[in-house]
Design a protein around this motif. Structure first.
Motif, PDB file in Angstrom:
ATOM      1  N   ASN A 140      -7.014   3.982  -0.846  1.00 50.54           N
ATOM      2  CA  ASN A 140      -6.042   4.916  -1.409  1.00 50.54           C
ATOM      3  C   ASN A 140      -6.006   4.776  -2.940  1.00 50.54           C
ATOM      4  O   ASN A 140      -6.724   3.959  -3.510  1.00 50.54           O
ATOM      5  N   HIS A 159       0.820  -1.219   0.000  1.00 52.68           N
ATOM      6  CA  HIS A 159       0.000   0.000   0.000  1.00 52.68           C
ATOM      7  C   HIS A 159       0.847   1.258   0.000  1.00 52.68           C
ATOM      8  O   HIS A 159       0.367   2.339   0.359  1.00 52.68           O
ATOM      9  N   CYS A 217      -7.417   1.636  -4.817  1.00 54.94           N
ATOM     10  CA  CYS A 217      -6.969   0.375  -4.216  1.00 54.94           C
ATOM     11  C   CYS A 217      -8.041  -0.142  -3.248  1.00 54.94           C
ATOM     12  O   CYS A 217      -8.878   0.621  -2.783  1.00 54.94           O
ATOM     13  N   CYS A 219      -7.693  -0.647  -0.308  1.00 54.79           N
ATOM     14  CA  CYS A 219      -7.520   0.016   0.992  1.00 54.79           C
ATOM     15  C   CYS A 219      -8.159   1.400   1.001  1.00 54.79           C
ATOM     16  O   CYS A 219      -8.218   2.053   2.039  1.00 54.79           O
ATOM     17  N   CYS A 252      -1.693   2.455  -5.254  1.00 53.85           N
ATOM     18  CA  CYS A 252      -0.812   1.597  -4.439  1.00 53.85           C
ATOM     19  C   CYS A 252      -0.179   0.525  -5.319  1.00 53.85           C
ATOM     20  O   CYS A 252      -0.743   0.139  -6.354  1.00 53.85           O
TER      21      CYS A 252
HETATM   22 ZN   LIG Z   1      -3.709   0.235  -1.046  1.00 52.37          ZN
END
Ligand SMILES: [Zn+2]
Length: 407
Positions: A260, A246, A256, A258, A263
């Motif tokens: 974000n 990440h 992503c 996550c 990544c």
């Molecule tokens: Zn990520």
């Protein structure tokens, strides 16, 4: 091998000495008590008592006589590898495997259970408990001979509390107290560790890292993660170190799992390659992957297409290897490790991914640091996470209650 002194609690010292003696017998047996004293630096009484305890527990046996330097021939000691067993469990978004190992690290049984990203925690825990029952029954091993079960699970997680926090690729798994649930379901002592850390521990115990103090293991599979061993110990930071997948590589890149953008995992993981393949096919790029439903194109499909010479799959793996190479170079500059191990299907099975990662990983790092690092592919095969999980318990038994690894 230098050992850190433990002072204070006498039970702790006793446990520590016992592990120390047991580990020397494991590594050097058949070995005499005198040799154990020489290697550990422990005195006569301490070694005699520790060996007596270990023999009483059936962990160590006496196996004949060694050669003499003049006096009586010494009695030799060896590890009894089937006195106890350990379990390793690999829990991933779409994979669930339990393995049984004897104390020499030999895998004596393995079961695989169904698991998809949507499998709820209670169901997965029940399947693991069922797997444990099956594997022990098939091997004829009673539960009281099992020292414990290590579990390799997706991060971020709190290994001390045994709680999975927010695994990005598993729906409904937020704040799951996995250790407690598994201990209740199996009656075993359980240790939960982030998959990257477990894999790094496995390399120290079974693989390329046996004589290494500073190692970083990078898993390149459906997702991308890492485990860090610094100064002979797992480095967890404040709890969640090693989220290399990440780190941002492209400021305005794709979103992503996550939350974000751009990544490494959103650009180079098996999930990302599947998404990129589907986009390319929609744009009209020719590929054998076009015969499959978009949602089914993932790590395995891309590896198989590349093995059959599919150009799109090969191009995607080339790009994956280049991105990974940048992450490797950043890792070399940041941590100056002696060894980087690349694991996971994309790194272990694709020669292009490995070549690009090795080449760019060296070319883009500081040359003086690059000269100091060995970069290798994991030799532990498909079982690297099951072995890593089991090694957590082996390390606890042989390396004592304080240190996971030798220093
Ligand atoms: Zn990520």
């Amino acid at each position: 091998m230098a050992r850190r002194m433990v002072t204070g609690n006498s039970d702790l010292i006793r446990q520590w000495n016992r592990s120390l003696v047991l580990d020397v017998i494991r590594r050097q047996g058949p070995v005499s008590r005198a040799e154990v004293r020489r290697v550990t630096g422990l005195n006569f009484t301490t070694v005699t008592n520790a060996v007596a305890d270990l023999i009483a527990e059936d962990l160590v046996c006496e196996v004949g006589l060694g050669t003499s330097n003049g006096g009586r021939k010494p009695v030799l000691l060896t590890l009894n590898p089937t006195a106890r067993y350990v379990l390793g469990c690999e829990l991933q978004s779409a994979k669930l495997v339990v393995g049984l190992f004897d104390l020499s690290g030999q895998m004596v049984g393995q079961v695989r259970k169904p698991k998809s990203p949507g499998t709820p925690p209670a169901e997965a825990v029940a399947r693991i408990a069922e797997g444990v029952r099956e594997i022990l029954s098939a091997a004829g091993v009673s539960r009281d001979k099992v020292e414990g079960m290590g579990v390799a699970a997706p991060g971020p997680l709190d290994s001390e509390a045994g709680v999975l926090l927010t695994p990005p690729n598993m729906r409904g798994w937020q704040n799951v107290p996995l250790r407690r649930l598994l201990e209740e379901a199996t009656g075993l002592s359980v240790q939960v560790e982030k998959d990257g850390n477990a894999a790094a521990a496995g390399e120290i115990w079974f693989g390329a890292g046996q004589a290494v103090n500073n190692l970083i293991l990078i898993i390149v599979d459906d997702g991308i993660g890492a485990g860090i061993v610094m100064g002979g110990k797992l480095y967890r930071g404040a709890g969640g170190a090693g989220e290399i997948g990440h780190g941002t590589l492209d400021l305005d890149g794709p979103r992503c799992s996550c939350g974000n953008h751009g990544c490494l995992e959103a650009l180079a993981s098996g999930f990302a390659l599947g998404r990129k393949a589907a986009e390319a096919i929609r744009r009209g790029v020719a590929s054998s992957l076009a015969a499959q439903a978009e949602a089914e194109i993932g790590t395995e499909e891309i590896l198989q297409a590349a093995e059959a010479g599919d150009k799109l799959a090969l191009d995607l793996l080339d790009e994956c290897g280049r991105m990974l190479g940048i992450a490797v170079a950043n890792t070399v500059n940041m941590y100056n490790p002696e060894l980087i191990v690349l694991a996971g299907r994309l790194a272990q099975r694709s020669p292009i991914v490995l070549d690009r990662a090795l080449q760019l990983g060296r070319a883009r790092a500081f040359s003086v640091l690059s000269d100091q690092v060995r970069i290798v592919r994991s030799a532990l095969g498909d079982d690297f996470l099951v072995k890593g999980a089991a090694s957590l318990i082996l390390a606890r038994l042989f390396r004592g209650p304080v240190d996971l690894f030798p220093s």
